[in-house]
Scaffold this active site. Structure first.
Site, PDB file in Angstrom:
ATOM      1  N   ASP A 149      38.008  45.045  32.370  1.00 20.59           N
ATOM      2  CA  ASP A 149      36.950  46.049  32.424  1.00 20.59           C
ATOM      3  C   ASP A 149      37.261  47.186  31.463  1.00 20.59           C
ATOM      4  O   ASP A 149      38.422  47.418  31.103  1.00 20.59           O
ATOM      5  CB  ASP A 149      36.807  46.629  33.835  1.00 20.59           C
ATOM      6  CG  ASP A 149      36.210  45.640  34.818  1.00 20.59           C
ATOM      7  OD1 ASP A 149      35.045  45.247  34.606  1.00 20.59           O
ATOM      8  OD2 ASP A 149      36.908  45.257  35.775  1.00 20.59           O
ATOM      9  N   GLU A 203      32.523  41.429  53.558  1.00 21.18           N
ATOM     10  CA  GLU A 203      33.261  40.727  52.515  1.00 21.18           C
ATOM     11  C   GLU A 203      33.801  39.411  53.071  1.00 21.18           C
ATOM     12  O   GLU A 203      34.280  39.351  54.207  1.00 21.18           O
ATOM     13  CB  GLU A 203      34.409  41.615  52.034  1.00 21.18           C
ATOM     14  CG  GLU A 203      35.130  41.105  50.809  1.00 21.18           C
ATOM     15  CD  GLU A 203      36.133  42.140  50.303  1.00 21.18           C
ATOM     16  OE1 GLU A 203      35.813  42.862  49.367  1.00 21.18           O
ATOM     17  OE2 GLU A 203      37.240  42.212  50.880  1.00 21.18           O
TER      18      GLU A 203
END
Length: 397
Positions: A165, A280
């Site tokens: 990223d 999640e």
């Protein structure tokens, strides 16, 4: 006699481990044992399966993590010791504090003084894994502040900066970029997830490389029972990075016959009635939801330098592998025909993209990807794969 035999077996296993090429992955956000998955996880697993000795070090974890809802909190009492999972030695380094970006100028100035202290906090286990490594893969962001420590402890290891990223996009503290650029000479090569990131590494010269995505077909071979009711239309989003809840406030009311499933976004929000929020899940548990969905969603909000996501989004790559049309912001669509881009916060644009994706359901041919073992080799040895080179000239081995 029994004790002597056990010592011989233990010694044999230690010698066996030391005879392998040793790889240490360093992450400031991920632990190998969490449900949350990123490309660093299957790469680590693939290298372990292909014969490397792999250690996964998770950093930037302290009491402050409790206030931030860190996905690693279930490992609190298992920190600062080794656990072996999938043949990988896992280690969560819990410290008294960890520095972070405050979002304010004054706060960041004060916090900047703590990063050098954090980078040198004592830990004999961490020092030993760095000293023994043949390769150290430093995942993008805060882990970069450990470069000097790694090189001091191990003058010969190949240090690889894995740029998953952009620092600005994920809101890294300014100190991290300054330290990375200052210590860049310590890095053997930089492996980018997207060629768009190359402009951030002008100092790297011919050490820039790019590796793509991998897929382990066995992960998708048996994706479990259909989780949706027969005859229904379902759109699914997985993950929390740059999550844009406003997308669902616009899209869901426009398509009342579609159920929007949000898996692991890391928050709750006031969502329309046809939006279902799921906790999640472990990666494999998400696969039935992806395999049987009508369309995929990548609801990123706009942030600094997000254009790299067109090449680096793991969820969008998985949608391609499964032949799912996807709705995503225009900056993430790239030139992929199965992605339907929209302008953030623009209702007409968002509903148009979702409508086109729904119309394309069942018509998209799945895309083939290489295995993660090949991606792992490209990460460690890009000089063996000329197609990975981005900088001018050739990389020395």
């Amino acid at each position: 006699m029994v004790g002597s035999s056990a010592r011989r077996v233990k010694l044999s296993r230690t010698e066996q481990r030391m005879s392998k090429r040793r790889v240490v992955f360093v992450s400031a956000f991920h632990d190998y044992r969490t449900a949350k998955r990123a490309s660093i996880h299957p790469i680590a697993r693939a290298l372990a399966q292909s014969g490397y000795d792999v250690t996964f070090l998770s950093t930037r974890f302290s009491r402050l993590s409790r206030s931030k809802g860190d996905s690693r909190l279930f490992l609190w009492d298992r920190a600062n010791r080794y656990e072996t999972v999938d043949g990988i030695r896992c280690y969560l380094w819990r410290t008294a504090f960890h520095p972070f970006a405050t979002g304010s100028r004054i706060g960041d100035t004060l916090m900047g003084t703590l990063f050098p202290l954090y980078a040198e906090l004592p830990n004999r286990d961490v020092d030993a894994m760095f000293a023994e490594a043949d390769y150290v893969v430093v995942e993008a962001t805060v882990a970069a502040i450990l470069l000097r420590r790694i090189r001091r402890l191990n003058p010969t290891a190949r240090i690889i900066y894995y740029a998953t990223d952009r620092l600005d996009t994920v809101g890294a503290h300014p100190y991290v970029r300054r330290r990375l650029e200052k210590d860049g000479a310590l890095v053997h090569h930089i492996s980018l997830r997207s060629s768009v990131m190359a402009e951030d590494f002008g100092w790297a010269g011919d050490r820039l490389t790019r590796i793509g995505f991998g897929i382990d077909p066995s992960d998708f071979a048996d994706t479990g029972v259909q989780p949706y009711a027969p005859g229904t239309r379902n759109a699914v989003s997985v993950g929390a990075m740059l999550f844009d809840e406003q997308f669902f406030r616009i899209a869901a009311p426009a398509f009342p016959d579609v159920t929007f499933h949000v898996i692991g976004c890391g928050r709750t929000f006031d969502a329309p009635a046809n939006v279902v929020l799921h906790d999640e899940m472990p990666f494999r548990d998400t696969l039935p939801w992806l395999r049987h969905a009508t369309i995929g969603l990548a609801p990123y909000h706009r942030a600094a330098g997000v254009e790299y996501l067109a090449e680096s989004s793991l969820k969008l790559a998985q949608y391609e592998y499964l032949g799912l049309p996807a709705a995503c912001p225009d900056f993430a669509a790239g030139d992929v025909a199965s992605r339907f881009g929209y302008v953030n916060d623009d209702a007409t644009s968002i509903t148009g993209a979702v409508s086109r994706a729904l119309a394309a359901a069942g018509t998209i041919a799945p895309r083939a990807f290489p295995g993660w073992d090949g991606i792992g080799e490209r990460l460690l040895h890009p000089e063996r794969y000329p197609d990975t080179a981005l900088g001018a000239g050739s990389m020395a081995s």
